[in-house]
Structure formats: C-alpha cells, structure tokens
Design an enzyme around this catalytic site. Structure first.
Site, mmCIF file in Angstrom:
data_model
loop_
_atom_site.group_PDB
_atom_site.id
_atom_site.type_symbol
_atom_site.label_atom_id
_atom_site.label_comp_id
_atom_site.label_asym_id
_atom_site.label_seq_id
_atom_site.Cartn_x
_atom_site.Cartn_y
_atom_site.Cartn_z
ATOM 1 N N HIS A 97 -11.076 -3.339 -0.795
ATOM 2 C CA HIS A 97 -11.301 -2.930 -0.157
ATOM 3 C C HIS A 97 -12.049 -1.655 -0.246
ATOM 4 C CE1 HIS A 97 -8.564 -2.904 3.766
ATOM 5 N NE2 HIS A 97 -7.955 -3.099 2.727
ATOM 6 N N TYR A 108 1.154 -1.077 0.107
ATOM 7 C CA TYR A 108 -0.181 -0.207 0.146
ATOM 8 C C TYR A 108 0.668 1.323 0.100
ATOM 9 C CZ TYR A 108 -3.931 -2.955 1.078
ATOM 10 O OH TYR A 108 -5.076 -3.761 1.737
ATOM 11 N N ARG A 114 -2.272 -11.735 4.772
ATOM 12 C CA ARG A 114 -3.690 -11.243 4.149
ATOM 13 C C ARG A 114 -3.790 -11.938 2.951
ATOM 14 N NH1 ARG A 114 -7.209 -7.333 5.491
ATOM 15 N NH2 ARG A 114 -8.432 -9.316 5.138
ATOM 16 N N HIS A 131 -7.149 -9.061 -1.187
ATOM 17 C CA HIS A 131 -8.509 -8.548 -1.636
ATOM 18 C C HIS A 131 -9.019 -6.949 -1.776
ATOM 19 C CE1 HIS A 131 -6.101 -7.293 2.378
ATOM 20 N NE2 HIS A 131 -6.866 -6.432 2.093
ATOM 21 N N TYR A 165 -0.221 -10.017 1.514
ATOM 22 C CA TYR A 165 1.081 -9.544 2.289
ATOM 23 C C TYR A 165 1.019 -10.307 3.403
ATOM 24 C CZ TYR A 165 -2.929 -6.334 3.822
ATOM 25 O OH TYR A 165 -4.000 -5.756 4.059
#
Length: 240
Positions: A165, A111, A160, A163, A150
């Site tokens: 959000h 991110y 995780r 995905h 990640y």
C-alpha cells in the site's frame, strides 16, 4: 490539470476505465465506500489548500529500511527486496519533498492489526510500515521484505496477492493519493477483485512493479521500480 481559483479547483475528468470500479461484485466494502448521493460542493479555504506545511516534521520519517525494526538489528524473515522510483505530476514535473507512507503484510501474509484474523505468524523483526520523503527529483527508495498473499476472511475463496500500500501526501492534507502496487507474475493477480477492478488493461499494468535485472553480490536483494504519476492521462490508478 488544475484550473480556477482557490474557491473552486477543477481537473480534467478521469476515464473511468483507468480507475477501479466504484462497486465491485463480491466485495461488499466497495458498496459502502461509494457515496449514495451526489457530493455537496463547498469552497476550499486557503488553509486547506496550502497547509499544514512541514508534514515531514509532524509525521515520523523512517530511514528507508523497513526490513528490520532498528537499524543494524535482526532482519525480518522473507525475500529481501528494494523498491525505487520517482513521483511526477501530470506535466512530468518531479514532486520533491512529498511524504510517502507504505504499509504491507509480512512474508506470511500477516498485518500487525487487530482486525487481521488470518492465522499466520507475526514477525518480531518486522512492522510492515514506514514513511520517507521524495528527493529533489521526486525520487524515492526503500528496502523491505516481499509480502505474502493472504485470504480475505469474509470470503470463501478470495486471496489477496502480494502487494504494498502507498499513500503520497502533497502540500496539504487535501492532497493525498492512496493506491496498492502488485508484483508481476503472481498467480493470485488473475483473480484479485481490486486489481481487476481496473478494467482498462493498460492502466492495470501501471499497478505492477517493474522487476529490475538480477545480480548477485555482497547484498543479495531483488530490485523493483515504479514511477507514480499523480494525475492526467497516464496517472497511476488509485486503489483503496
């Protein structure tokens, strides 16, 4: 279903099994995000339930292609995908003009955020975020890059899975739905604490994208679909 006046809005209760656990063993943040005391009820004012209006003017709306920073510019690294679907209320009525926000990691699982300590590279051609509006029939569509998995750095084992959000705004700031949607068939799905925090298996399936038939053409892109139901028996589970 909502009932009552503006000063008191009541909804049919959720089945807790269809929502993520309030406290998840091994996930410390779930304990701090759950109120320790009963909520204090206060009346909602007209301004809170009806505004502010025109969120599409107050928030920056993208063109729906998140795979590049500027239209026609270099494309981000990774698998090119599209996501489409519709947004409904609990009675099956489409929700038009809703602002949808999305944010995600890049193909390396990174991110653009100062708290992301995962040692993976950033992509100069990818921001991982955008906003767009639902159409007259509640429809939406965007293009992006499939995110990577990640590690959760506060854990010695937890990764995780890929995905995206989603945040969906209704007619006011009080009407906001937030969740995460996952990709089917990912091995990391089986051990993810958040996804498996939804204990009802059928409800958990509503957090998985539906892959569409593959095809090869001038634009090679994997297509996925997901319809959101915002309340009721078949609602999409909320997942922070």
């Amino acid at each position: 279903m909502a009932t009552g006046s503006l000063s008191k809005i009541e909804y049919l209760p959720y089945d807790d099994g269809t929502q993520t656990l309030r406290q998840i063993k091994g996930y410390p943040r779930s304990w701090t995000r759950t109120p320790a005391q009963p909520l204090i009820e206060r009346p909602l004012t007209l301004s809170e339930t009806t505004g502010p209006i025109g969120l599409e003017r107050r928030l920056e709306i993208n063109q729906g292609d998140l795979s590049c920073v500027v239209p026609g510019g270099p494309r981000a690294i990774g698998q090119f995908i599209s996501v489409a679907g519709r947004v409904f209320d609990e009675d099956g009525a489409p929700i038009a003009g809703a602002v949808i926000e999305i944010w995600q990691a890049n193909a390396a699982g990174k991110y653009i955020h100062q708290l992301d300590r995962h040692q993976a590279p950033l992509d100069p051609n990818f921001t991982g975020q955008g906003r767009f509006l639902t159409g007259a029939e509640g429809q939406y569509e965007f293009r992006t890059i499939k995110p990577g998995g990640y590690p959760v750095m506060e854990s010695d084992w937890w990764w995780r899975p890929p995905h995206i959000h989603f945040s969906i705004f209704g007619p006011s700031w009080m009407n906001r739905f937030v969740t995460q949607i996952f990709f089917p068939g990912e091995p990391l799905n089986e051990s993810d604490l958040l996804l498996n925090g939804v204990v009802d298996l059928e409800a958990r399936q509503r957090l998985l994208f539906q892959p569409q038939p593959t095809k090869v053409g001038a634009l090679n892109i994997l297509e996925f679909r997901l319809d959101f139901v915002l309340r009721g028996k078949h609602s999409t589970p909320a997942l922070d």
